[in-house]
Design an enzyme around this catalytic site. Sequence first.
Site, short mmCIF file in Angstrom:
data_model
loop_
_atom_site.label_atom_id
_atom_site.label_comp_id
_atom_site.label_asym_id
_atom_site.label_seq_id
_atom_site.Cartn_x
_atom_site.Cartn_y
_atom_site.Cartn_z
N GLU A 85 0.81 -1.23 0.00
CA GLU A 85 0.00 0.00 0.00
C GLU A 85 0.84 1.28 0.00
OE1 GLU A 85 -3.57 0.05 2.49
OE2 GLU A 85 -3.29 -2.07 2.87
N GLY A 86 1.98 1.21 -0.68
CA GLY A 86 2.83 2.40 -0.79
C GLY A 86 3.52 2.76 0.50
N LEU B 80 6.15 0.79 1.85
CA LEU B 80 7.53 0.27 1.88
C LEU B 80 8.30 0.65 0.62
CD1 LEU B 80 6.84 -3.42 3.09
CD2 LEU B 80 7.51 -1.46 4.50
N CYS B 81 7.62 0.67 -0.51
CA CYS B 81 8.30 0.92 -1.78
C CYS B 81 7.29 1.37 -2.83
CB CYS B 81 9.00 -0.35 -2.26
SG CYS B 81 7.88 -1.71 -2.56
N PHE B 82 7.83 1.85 -3.95
CA PHE B 82 7.01 2.31 -5.06
C PHE B 82 7.13 1.28 -6.18
CE2 PHE B 82 5.70 4.63 -8.73
CZ PHE B 82 4.86 5.65 -8.28
N ILE B 83 6.02 0.73 -6.64
CA ILE B 83 6.04 -0.29 -7.69
C ILE B 83 6.12 0.42 -9.05
CG2 ILE B 83 4.72 -2.17 -8.77
CD1 ILE B 83 3.33 -2.43 -5.91
N TYR C 146 -18.71 -9.49 2.42
CA TYR C 146 -18.62 -8.10 2.00
C TYR C 146 -19.85 -7.42 2.62
CZ TYR C 146 -17.24 -4.78 -1.71
OH TYR C 146 -16.77 -3.72 -2.43
C1 LIG Z 1 -16.21 1.36 -7.81
C2 LIG Z 1 -15.07 0.63 -7.15
C3 LIG Z 1 -15.04 -0.76 -7.18
C4 LIG Z 1 -13.99 -1.46 -6.59
N1 LIG Z 1 -13.98 -2.82 -6.69
C5 LIG Z 1 -12.92 -3.51 -6.20
C6 LIG Z 1 -12.86 -4.93 -6.37
O1 LIG Z 1 -13.75 -5.56 -6.97
N2 LIG Z 1 -11.78 -5.57 -5.87
C7 LIG Z 1 -10.76 -4.91 -5.24
O2 LIG Z 1 -9.79 -5.53 -4.83
N3 LIG Z 1 -10.82 -3.57 -5.05
C8 LIG Z 1 -11.85 -2.87 -5.52
N4 LIG Z 1 -11.90 -1.50 -5.35
C9 LIG Z 1 -10.81 -0.82 -4.64
C10 LIG Z 1 -9.67 -0.34 -5.56
O3 LIG Z 1 -10.13 -0.22 -6.89
C11 LIG Z 1 -8.48 -1.26 -5.50
O4 LIG Z 1 -7.91 -1.19 -4.22
C12 LIG Z 1 -7.41 -0.99 -6.55
O5 LIG Z 1 -6.46 -2.03 -6.48
C13 LIG Z 1 -6.71 0.33 -6.40
O6 LIG Z 1 -5.96 0.59 -7.57
P1 LIG Z 1 -5.62 2.09 -8.03
O7 LIG Z 1 -4.73 2.02 -9.20
O8 LIG Z 1 -6.85 2.88 -8.18
O9 LIG Z 1 -4.77 2.57 -6.78
P2 LIG Z 1 -4.87 3.93 -5.96
O10 LIG Z 1 -6.26 4.13 -5.50
O11 LIG Z 1 -4.26 5.03 -6.72
O12 LIG Z 1 -3.94 3.57 -4.71
C14 LIG Z 1 -4.30 2.55 -3.80
C15 LIG Z 1 -3.17 2.31 -2.81
O13 LIG Z 1 -2.05 1.79 -3.51
C16 LIG Z 1 -0.91 2.64 -3.35
N5 LIG Z 1 -0.25 2.70 -4.66
C17 LIG Z 1 -0.78 3.10 -5.84
N6 LIG Z 1 0.12 2.98 -6.83
C18 LIG Z 1 1.26 2.50 -6.25
C19 LIG Z 1 2.56 2.18 -6.74
N7 LIG Z 1 2.89 2.33 -8.03
N8 LIG Z 1 3.47 1.71 -5.86
C20 LIG Z 1 3.17 1.56 -4.55
N9 LIG Z 1 1.97 1.86 -4.03
C21 LIG Z 1 1.02 2.31 -4.88
C22 LIG Z 1 -1.48 3.99 -2.90
O14 LIG Z 1 -0.55 4.72 -2.14
C23 LIG Z 1 -2.69 3.55 -2.10
O15 LIG Z 1 -2.32 3.21 -0.79
C24 LIG Z 1 -12.96 -0.77 -5.91
C25 LIG Z 1 -12.98 0.64 -5.88
C26 LIG Z 1 -14.02 1.33 -6.50
C27 LIG Z 1 -14.00 2.81 -6.48
#
Ligand SMILES: Cc1cc2nc3c(=O)[nH]c(=O)nc-3n(C[C@H](O)[C@H](O)[C@H](O)COP(=O)(O)OP(=O)(O)OC[C@H]3O[C@@H](n4cnc5c(N)ncnc54)[C@H](O)[C@@H]3O)c2cc1C
Length: 492
Positions: A209-210, A212-215, A400
């Site tokens: 979740e960001g 420890l490191c940046f992916i 859920y």
């Molecule tokens: C309508 C809706 C439906 C959803 N359905 C699901 C589902 O079915 N299943 C599910 O698992 N989740 C679901 N989610 C939650 C969310 O989509 C997931 O957690 C998704 O994996 C987040 O990806 P993102 O690219 O939007 O990350 P972000 O929202 O931009 O970031 C999420 C987290 O990851 C970290 N992060 C982002 N990019 C990096 C990187 N490059 N390196 C390190 N850390 C990073 C951020 O700091 C943050 O803590 C849903 C959300 C919404 C709004």
Amino acid sequence: MLNSENLITALNNILSPEQINTKESDLYEASADRYKKYAKARKVLDVPSPVAIVYPYNSDEVSTILEFCNENQINVIPRGGNTATEGGLENWKDITVVIDTLYMNKIIKIDSYNSQATVQAGVSLEELEIELRKIGYTTGHSPQSKPVAKYGGLVSTRSIGQFSTLYGGIEDMVVGLECVFPDGHIAKIKNVSRRAGGPDIRHIVIGNEGTLCFITEVTIKIFRYYPENNKFYGYLVKDVDTGIKVLREVMVNGFRPSVARTYSEEDAAQHFYHFHENKCVLIFMAEGPKKIVEATGEAIEEAAEKYNEGIIKQVDSSLIEDWFNHLNWTQKDIDDEIEGMIENNSHSGFTTEISADWETIPLIYNNVIDRVRNEFPRAHDLTMLGGHSSHSYLNGTNMYFVYNYDIHCAPEDEMIIYHHPIQKIIVEETLKAGGSMCHHHGIGKYRSEWTKDEHGTAYYMLEKLKEAFDPNGIMNYGTIFPQAEGINKYIR
Ligand SMILES: Cc1cc2nc3c(=O)[nH]c(=O)nc-3n(C[C@H](O)[C@H](O)[C@H](O)COP(=O)(O)OP(=O)(O)OC[C@H]3O[C@@H](n4cnc5c(N)ncnc54)[C@H](O)[C@@H]3O)c2cc1C
């Protein structure tokens, strides 16, 4: 510590102007995620805005930015598709830089012979899926946020998709990856079919979740796609327990439908308005090569037959297929939902997702529903309370919880008055019963108060990782790792 002005000057020495965003409205948008979506939309957020959002093109630039922030003790929040739901993108520090993967958007390689694809972290799941479908392949990953979420975020949150029962969660798909640590070190975990070279270090990165490191780059498995073979099954069932029993039967008999779900009456009513008849709903989808689909379909029908006392009736499979075809949320759906909340002062679809073994899930479900109905001071404002199990395993499943309510308080107090007390009951009941308080959305900031309880004596291992990789604590302050100051200020 640098002030905002000096920080922006320093960033300009590292990056080009198009890579630095200091527009006020974008910074406000970047200060919180969907956890506080109502307060955010009503423009009453109580958290500071970051100083800048930066957009690196590659891992070398990420390395330079992180090294600089580490030396100057500047909080960093990595950002991908911006669909986080648990506060993982919320900012709790006065001086923060958001590092966004917007320009890291290249599909590097699709290798169908070896069934894997490599992408930069800013590639959205949908983009890759579209390319794979052209050659008859799929990622097998389909969270509802698929059109928007990006690979860095998907891996970083340990996301899971709607077909997980067949394809697994993201942790089952990641073959190798590249990431950058706060000291600037770039680590590449190679792509092999299996390894036994010590502990599996992919799992230090997956789910971090960001913090420890940046992916920066991810290689995932890809699968042959056989949509022409898809089969759908749906049943009205008497209660959640019956639905869970049928799910278990299918799983322990060794079958892997791609979708396997049970909905409570209340939750079914909002998903299956076209056929629910105020009953619980059980659905399956079988996917893959024809013979496997046929065998899986037979196993589903046999399991339903075994528990036929609890099955009210089978529904037309085209109704399930129709539901299946309208599953995902686009950015427009996400925006429309927020507009609806503002117009109606009501919150629809807040969720908390937990997991446990087969035996325990129904107990947690019933205890939570009882406690929320009897103990939650604003129970009279609830317009819906229910849940569904949507991801099953050999030894258990998830739940859920879904709750909607009318909001009768100042918008900035909504989460503390409504959401937090319900979430607290869910987490307490889950941890008491030995389940996990967090099935797939990540801990973010708003479950960090229970991270130590979630892990018990194993928290030692998590804490040591943070100390080793992020000794200055610059990575996403307040996420996963509890910070009393932030919790007292923004949660309690
Ligand atoms: C309508 C809706 C439906 C959803 N359905 C699901 C589902 O079915 N299943 C599910 O698992 N989740 C679901 N989610 C939650 C969310 O989509 C997931 O957690 C998704 O994996 C987040 O990806 P993102 O690219 O939007 O990350 P972000 O929202 O931009 O970031 C999420 C987290 O990851 C970290 N992060 C982002 N990019 C990096 C990187 N490059 N390196 C390190 N850390 C990073 C951020 O700091 C943050 O803590 C849903 C959300 C919404 C709004």
